[in-house]
Design an enzyme around this catalytic site. Structure first.
Site, short mmCIF file in Angstrom:
data_model
loop_
_atom_site.label_atom_id
_atom_site.label_comp_id
_atom_site.label_asym_id
_atom_site.label_seq_id
_atom_site.Cartn_x
_atom_site.Cartn_y
_atom_site.Cartn_z
N ASN A 699 -20.30 -64.30 -6.14
CA ASN A 699 -20.89 -64.77 -4.89
C ASN A 699 -20.12 -65.93 -4.28
OD1 ASN A 699 -22.96 -63.78 -3.32
ND2 ASN A 699 -24.39 -65.38 -3.88
N ASN A 725 -21.64 -65.75 0.77
CA ASN A 725 -22.49 -66.27 -0.29
C ASN A 725 -23.94 -66.06 0.10
OD1 ASN A 725 -23.67 -67.65 -2.39
ND2 ASN A 725 -23.24 -69.68 -1.54
N ARG A 730 -27.56 -59.79 -4.61
CA ARG A 730 -28.07 -59.36 -5.91
C ARG A 730 -28.68 -57.95 -5.83
NH1 ARG A 730 -30.35 -62.20 -10.29
NH2 ARG A 730 -30.31 -64.16 -9.12
N ASP A 746 -29.67 -63.35 -14.47
CA ASP A 746 -28.89 -64.52 -14.07
C ASP A 746 -27.79 -64.77 -15.09
OD1 ASP A 746 -30.38 -64.94 -11.81
OD2 ASP A 746 -31.75 -66.36 -12.77
N ASP A 747 -26.76 -65.49 -14.65
CA ASP A 747 -25.66 -65.76 -15.57
C ASP A 747 -26.02 -66.77 -16.64
OD1 ASP A 747 -25.83 -67.96 -13.98
OD2 ASP A 747 -23.77 -67.94 -13.27
N ASP A 835 -36.03 -63.34 -5.22
CA ASP A 835 -36.86 -62.73 -6.25
C ASP A 835 -38.29 -62.55 -5.76
OD1 ASP A 835 -37.18 -65.42 -6.09
OD2 ASP A 835 -36.90 -65.83 -8.22
#
EC number: 2.4.1.223
Length: 921
Positions: A699, A725, A730, A746-747, A835
């Site tokens: 991103n 960005n 997602r 998530d990372d 989300d």
């Protein structure tokens, strides 16, 4: 002395006795003896030494040795001699070793030569076998083609309705009312596999184009440019479209002029077959100027139809184009709750002309009235509604005279009163909105009625249509009884009782359905045009075009670093989490009902909340999200107790579960300039069963470091570059995602393998829901009368965050292409709430809450850098997001649940015959 004697002899032998001859003789003898002695020493001594040296080592015992026994020390007394002896011994040993190695290598070479010969023979045999296999494959392919040719029907163009060559003398139907698809539409131009190409005429190329309303023309041209079905090649077109309205009054052409211009269209082909004439109305003033012109076999789409003009199943009643060049303002749309509003129902209108006076007018062409004039119920309707208003049982507002000048209308039609904003304010206070159809039953629909319907649906007032003969917009594909009440005029005396008897749940359901219909088919010019095309395409049974997938632009990266094994992630004891995929990635089966869907479940797909599958292009995956039972095997459906392949008592942790025997999932991981955290997260996925691939959504505008070495986790890692960005990236439906199951993570999320596998198996049992790990809930703030976002630990939840959750890829299409753009814009504005938006979408479509698995509440990796969620403004922005999303949807779609799924037996060691199920707690 010798020299003295020798001197005396040379002097004549005189001296010392006088014997010169004796001295001379003795001197000669001595010289001879000396020479002989020297000769013997120089010749025989080397020979004797050579003899003894060559025979010294041949003596068998010490007694026969010439020089007697000697020791090594005696022979090597000098130091340099000792060194030479040691060198000699070392060289001898090395020579012996080399000789042994040479012999070993020779033996190995001989063996390898034998193997080479054997391999050559094997290669020759394999070549022969390969040649035979190629022949067998060729014969099999030939046989397969023959069988396919025998069993597959021949696909050819449909039979032409008209002659191959356009015949100017080809007769038109006896009456315009007799036109239907079977006798006025040429199917040969629209094969099932054609893709439904549509050619749109440029109205500016014709004289009537200058008379069109500028806003309508501009909106129409804008939506045509972005439509997937529009083509510039008129020779391959299935349908030809021409926009003829709404026209401006001062410059409107005469009917005869418009008819001539239509007949002069380059692809009109004498009768206008496969043509669609669109007459859009932006105002309530009705313009039915195509009524008195000959349109041949062309279809008509407009908001006003007379009974003599309308051809059911052929023409299309469209909604008015109110928002021509603007998107709806969701902030001005009232919420869907509370269910009941100030007024039970309302009506404002004024009839310009009565029915009896209108029947005395001169009839237009082909129009006749059979029998007596129909009864005029409008007087009875006025009397009844005024009586209800005077009864004071409920608050109602009915006005049959406009305070200001009423809008223009057709005879016997109830004209609109006031401006649009004033009418909307009244409807926002009304539970029901009365729509009285024109008294002249020959007028099956009018622009005024469609305008009233549009405004009622827009603000959530449930339409009550008085007059069952009305043809509402898109009535042949929409079940209007799910969003409106259509009541015959003779039942006007029972309307009050009927409206009071409807329960709140039914009212809310109808209001939600009306809002869905308005957003999908009425709200914008894109929706109106797409709906018209979808109706024609559905009628002629052509499947929708495939929906656009987001092309993934891969970022080149180096991989090869062996991924380590985190003991906290992979230490599962003796648990069998499933097989680590060693075969090529297995994609989910594609959607195969593209052709049958046009002939099945039309009403379900056009009216169901998950979305109009005919209006929007189809997705590659089955939109029927819940898994369906499938018969695996043949014969009877009965099997003896304890027999068969199912219910064998296989322990839960070793069974994939569900009705799909083989399935994988794709991990989608969003990241932004946190390379070390990302690498650690990717390494934790090493050895994860049922993993198809990992899609890393990069991103950041800054590319990864060139020297960054990505881990090798056994499955492909696709690093996707984004245009900007945005957290919406997602949920983009990347074309690299080939599975229905998506694990959005998530990372910095920290999940064990057993937790991921358990979540995947639970999702397979509830494919239409979000199944994940971090739960959250919404709450009502009583002091501020607004919604709040809450992340505190609770046994009740209404959201599962997509930072660690499974969902169906179908929702990625809906989120990116169907969900209102206003929601995605707010996500970009706050860089937050994506989300929450996904939870709103899924709950709105399914009317089900998400499913949380495991009891853990947080899943952040220890020691990772702080994320955006640690910012103080994070929660304030999420509060705003929830309240804005509620305004967009018109109600709160999130549902509470205390249902959580934990596997009691997932890690419990029990005998195989006892481990037959798992429990939900």
């Amino acid at each position: 002395e010798l020299m003295t004697g020798y001197t005396m002899l040379r002097n004549g032998g005189v001296g010392n006795g006088g014997q010169p001859w004796v001295l001379r003789w003795s001197s000669r003898i001595r010289l001879t003896w000396l020479s002989f002695t020297l000769f013997v020493i120089l010749v025989f001594f080397p020979l004797i030494a050579h003899y003894y040296l060559t025979t010294i080592d041949d003596a068998d015992d010490a007694g026969k040795r010439i020089f007697g026994p000697r020791t090594g020390n005696e022979l090597c007394e000098v130091k340099h001699v000792q060194d030479l002896c040691r060198i000699r011994e070392s060289v001898s040993e090395e020579l012996l070793q080399l000789e042994a190695k040479r012999q070993e290598l020779n033996s190995e070479i001989a063996k390898l030569n034998l193997k080479i010969e054997a391999c050559k023979k094997s290669i020759e045999n394999a070549k022969q076998d390969l040649l035979q296999l190629k022949n067998v494959i060729s014969q099999t392919e030939h046989s397969y083609k023959e069988l396919m040719a025998q069993n597959q029907p021949k696909l050819s163009l449909p039979i032409r309705l008209l002659p191959d060559k356009d015949d100017a003398t080809f007769p038109l139907p006896k009456s315009n009312r007799n036109c239907r698809l079977h006798n006025c539409f040429d199917y040969s131009r629209c094969p099932l596999t054609s893709g439904f190409p549509v050619y749109v005429y440029n109205s500016d190329d014709y004289p009537f184009g200058s008379s069109l309303d500028p806003l309508i023309k501009q909106a129409f041209e804008a939506t045509v440019r972005t439509n997937v079905y529009v083509t510039e090649n008129a020779n391959i077109a299935c349908v030809y479209i021409i926009l003829v309205g709404e026209m401006q009054e001062p410059v409107m052409p005469k009917p005869t002029e418009l008819e001539q211009q239509l007949h002069s269209l380059p692809y009109w082909r004498t009768d206008g077959h496969n043509h669609l004439i669109i007459n859009l109305s932006r105002k309530s003033e009705t313009q039915n100027f195509v009524y008195n012109i000959s349109t041949g076999r062309a279809m008509i789409a407009q908001s006003t139809f007379y009974d003599a003009q309308y051809r059911p199943g052929f023409d299309i009643v469209v909604s008015p184009l109110v928002h021509a060049m603007s998107e709806p303002n969701f902030l001005e749309i009232p919420p869907q709750v509370p269910v009941k509003r100030k007024y039970l129902f309302s009506f404002q209108g004024e009839k310009i002309e009565s029915l009896r006076s209108s029947l005395q007018e001169v009839r237009s062409f082909e129009e006749e009235i059979e029998g007596n004039a129909p009864a005029d119920y409008d007087d009875r309707i006025i009397t009844t509604l005024k009586a209800v208003q005077d009864s004071k049982l409920d608050f109602v507002l009915v006005e049959f005279t406009c305070k200001n000048q009423p809008k223009a209308s057709l005879p016997t039609e109830w004209a609109l009163c006031g401006e649009r904003d004033d009418r909307l304010e009244l409807l926002k206070l009304s539970t029901f909105a009365l729509i009285i159809t024109p008294g002249d039953t020959r007028l099956v629909i009018s622009a005024g009625c469609t305008m009233r319907l549009f405004e009622a649906l827009e603000v959530g007032a449930i339409p009550v249509v008085l007059g069952e003969q009305v043809q509402l917009p898109y009535n042949d594909v929409i079940r209007w009884n799910e969003a409106a009440l259509i009541i015959p005029k003779p039942r006007i005396t029972e309307v009050h009782f009927l409206l009071r008897s409807i329960s709140d749940n039914d009212l809310l359901a109808m209001r939600r359905q009306g809002r869905f219909l308005w957003e999908t088919y009425f709200s914008t010019s894109d929706n109106v045009f797409s709906t018209v095309l979808a109706i024609i395409r559905t009628r002629i049974q052509i499947p929708a075009a495939p929906i656009r997938e987001e092309p993934a632009v891969e970022i080149p990266h180096r991989s090869g670093k062996a991924a380590g094994t985190d003991p906290n992630m992979a230490d599962n004891g003796d648990l069998d989490l499933g097989p680590v995929e060693t075969e090529p990635p297995y994609a989910s089966p594609k959607y195969l009902r593209n052709f049958t869907l046009t002939a099945m479940d039309i009403y379900r797909n056009w009216n169901s909340a998950p979305g109009p599958f005919h209006l929007f292009p189809y997705t590659p995956f089955d939109p029927v999200l819940p898994s369906e039972a499938k018969f695996l095997g043949s014969g009877t459906g009965f099997r003896p107790i304890g027999g068969g392949a199912g219910g064998s008592g296989k322990e839960f942790q070793a069974a994939l579960g569900g009705n799909v025997p083989r399935e994988q999932f794709t991990v989608v991981m969003l990241t932004y300039e946190r390379e070390e955290v990302l690498m650690n997260s990717l390494e934790r996925l090493n050895g994860l069963p049922y993993l198809n691939k990992v899609v890393v959504v990069w991103n950041s505008p800054k590319l990864p470091s060139e020297d960054l070495l990505w881990p090798d986790i056994g499955v492909p890692i696709m690093v996707v570059r984004t245009e900007k960005n945005s957290l919406n990236n997602r949920f983009l439906p990347w074309d690299e995602i080939e599975t229905e199951a998506i694990l959005s993570i998530d990372d910095d999320a920290h999940l064990r393998h057993d937790e991921i596998m358990f979540g995947f198996r639970v999702w397979r049992e509830a494919r239409d829901r979000i199944v994940g790990f971090p739960g959250r809930y919404h709450a009502w703030d009583i002091p501020h009368q607004s919604w709040l976002y809450n992340s505190n630990y609770s046994c009740e939840l209404s959201m599962v965050l997509t930072g660690a959750a499974f969902f169906h890829k179908y929702y990625a299409y809906l989120y990116s292409y169907v969900m209102p753009q206003a929601i995605r814009d707010m996500v970009d504005e706050y860089i937050n709430c994506e989300d929450i938006a996904m939870n709103f979408l899924v709950s709105h479509l399914t009317r089900k809450p998400p499913i949380k698995v495991t009891s853990r509440w947080t899943f952040r990796c220890p020691g990772c850098p702080q994320a955006l969620s640690h910012d103080d403004s994070h929660f304030h922005e999420r509060h705003k997001c929830i309240n804005f999303f509620v305004k967009v949807y018109g109600y709160m779609p999130l549902l509470y649940t205390q249902f959580r799924v934990d596997s009691v037996l997932f890690k419990t060691r029990l005998p195989h015959d006892k481990t037959k199920c798992f429990k939900f707690i």
